[in-house]
Design a protein around this motif. Sequence first.
Motif, short mmCIF file in Angstrom:
data_model
loop_
_atom_site.label_atom_id
_atom_site.label_comp_id
_atom_site.label_asym_id
_atom_site.label_seq_id
_atom_site.Cartn_x
_atom_site.Cartn_y
_atom_site.Cartn_z
N SER A 2 88.03 101.27 21.23
CA SER A 2 88.92 102.18 21.94
C SER A 2 88.82 101.93 23.43
O SER A 2 87.74 101.85 23.98
CB SER A 2 88.54 103.63 21.64
OG SER A 2 89.24 104.49 22.48
N THR A 3 89.96 101.79 24.08
CA THR A 3 89.94 101.51 25.50
C THR A 3 89.51 102.73 26.30
O THR A 3 89.07 102.59 27.43
CB THR A 3 91.32 101.06 25.99
OG1 THR A 3 92.27 102.04 25.64
CG2 THR A 3 91.69 99.71 25.43
N TRP A 25 91.18 102.30 32.24
CA TRP A 25 91.20 103.67 32.72
C TRP A 25 91.28 104.67 31.57
O TRP A 25 90.48 105.57 31.44
CB TRP A 25 92.36 103.83 33.69
CG TRP A 25 92.52 105.20 34.27
CD1 TRP A 25 91.53 106.01 34.74
CD2 TRP A 25 93.74 105.91 34.42
NE1 TRP A 25 92.07 107.18 35.19
CE2 TRP A 25 93.43 107.15 35.01
CE3 TRP A 25 95.06 105.62 34.15
CZ2 TRP A 25 94.39 108.09 35.32
CZ3 TRP A 25 96.01 106.56 34.47
CH2 TRP A 25 95.68 107.78 35.04
N ARG A 26 92.29 104.50 30.74
CA ARG A 26 92.47 105.31 29.53
C ARG A 26 93.37 104.52 28.60
O ARG A 26 93.96 103.52 29.00
CB ARG A 26 93.02 106.70 29.85
CG ARG A 26 94.39 106.70 30.43
CD ARG A 26 94.84 108.13 30.69
NE ARG A 26 96.26 108.09 31.04
CZ ARG A 26 96.85 108.95 31.79
NH1 ARG A 26 96.20 109.97 32.26
NH2 ARG A 26 98.14 108.84 32.05
N PRO A 27 93.52 104.95 27.34
CA PRO A 27 94.35 104.17 26.40
C PRO A 27 95.72 103.83 27.01
O PRO A 27 96.39 104.69 27.57
CB PRO A 27 94.47 105.08 25.19
CG PRO A 27 93.20 105.89 25.23
CD PRO A 27 92.94 106.13 26.70
N MET A 64 88.04 91.08 27.87
CA MET A 64 89.19 90.35 27.31
C MET A 64 89.63 90.96 25.99
O MET A 64 90.82 90.95 25.67
CB MET A 64 88.86 88.86 27.15
CG MET A 64 88.72 88.12 28.47
SD MET A 64 90.09 88.35 29.63
CE MET A 64 89.44 89.59 30.76
N GLN A 65 88.71 91.54 25.24
CA GLN A 65 89.09 92.25 24.02
C GLN A 65 89.95 93.47 24.36
O GLN A 65 90.92 93.77 23.66
CB GLN A 65 87.85 92.68 23.23
CG GLN A 65 87.12 91.53 22.59
CD GLN A 65 85.79 91.94 22.00
OE1 GLN A 65 85.19 92.94 22.39
NE2 GLN A 65 85.31 91.16 21.04
N VAL A 66 89.61 94.15 25.43
CA VAL A 66 90.40 95.29 25.89
C VAL A 66 91.80 94.83 26.29
O VAL A 66 92.81 95.45 25.94
CB VAL A 66 89.70 96.03 27.05
CG1 VAL A 66 90.61 97.08 27.66
CG2 VAL A 66 88.40 96.64 26.59
N MET A 67 91.88 93.69 26.99
CA MET A 67 93.18 93.16 27.41
C MET A 67 94.01 92.73 26.21
O MET A 67 95.22 92.96 26.17
CB MET A 67 92.99 91.97 28.37
CG MET A 67 92.29 92.34 29.66
SD MET A 67 93.11 93.67 30.57
CE MET A 67 91.70 94.45 31.35
N ALA A 68 93.37 92.13 25.21
CA ALA A 68 94.08 91.72 23.99
C ALA A 68 94.62 92.94 23.25
O ALA A 68 95.77 92.95 22.80
CB ALA A 68 93.15 90.92 23.08
N GLN A 69 93.80 93.97 23.13
CA GLN A 69 94.22 95.19 22.45
C GLN A 69 95.37 95.85 23.20
O GLN A 69 96.37 96.26 22.59
CB GLN A 69 93.05 96.17 22.32
CG GLN A 69 93.42 97.46 21.62
CD GLN A 69 92.27 98.44 21.57
OE1 GLN A 69 91.29 98.33 22.30
NE2 GLN A 69 92.39 99.42 20.70
N ALA A 70 95.26 95.93 24.52
CA ALA A 70 96.33 96.54 25.32
C ALA A 70 97.62 95.74 25.19
O ALA A 70 98.71 96.31 25.04
CB ALA A 70 95.90 96.62 26.78
N THR A 71 97.52 94.41 25.20
CA THR A 71 98.69 93.55 25.04
C THR A 71 99.37 93.81 23.70
O THR A 71 100.59 93.97 23.64
CB THR A 71 98.29 92.06 25.16
OG1 THR A 71 97.78 91.83 26.47
CG2 THR A 71 99.47 91.15 24.90
N ASP A 72 98.59 93.85 22.63
CA ASP A 72 99.14 94.11 21.30
C ASP A 72 99.83 95.47 21.24
O ASP A 72 100.93 95.60 20.70
CB ASP A 72 98.06 94.04 20.23
CG ASP A 72 97.52 92.63 20.01
OD1 ASP A 72 98.18 91.66 20.46
OD2 ASP A 72 96.43 92.51 19.41
#
Length: 102
Positions: A2-3, A25-27, A64-72
Motif C-alpha cells: 500500500s502506498t 504521500w498517500r494512495p 520503484m515498486q511504489v511507482m509501478a503500482q501507481a502507474t498501474d
Amino acid sequence: MSTSSNDYSSCPRYQRCSAAVCPLWRPILEQKMVKGERVCGVLLEYQKSHSRVFLTTHYGTKMMQVMAQATDQINSCGGYLLRSALTRAASTGTRLTFMGCS
C-alpha cells in the motif's frame, strides 16, 4: 504493498520537491490533480523504460515498486489529467544524467 504506508520524506527529492501529486504521500487514486499542477518527477521518469534501471539503482527497489503500482492504478482507474501526464512523460526525453550508467 500500500502506498499509504510509505514515508514521502524518505524520497531523496523530498527537500526540493514541489509536486502536488506524489505516490509516496498517500494512495495515488485518492489524489486529485488540477490542471497545471506538478506530478512527482520520479513517477514521470519511471514512465521512460530506459530510465528504470537508473531509478532502481539510485532510488531503490521499494520506491520503484511504489511507482509501478501507481502507474498501474493511474492507467486502469486514474483521471484524465494523470493519465495524460504519464503518456506525455513516456514520449519525452529523460531529465536524468546517466554518467557512468550503461
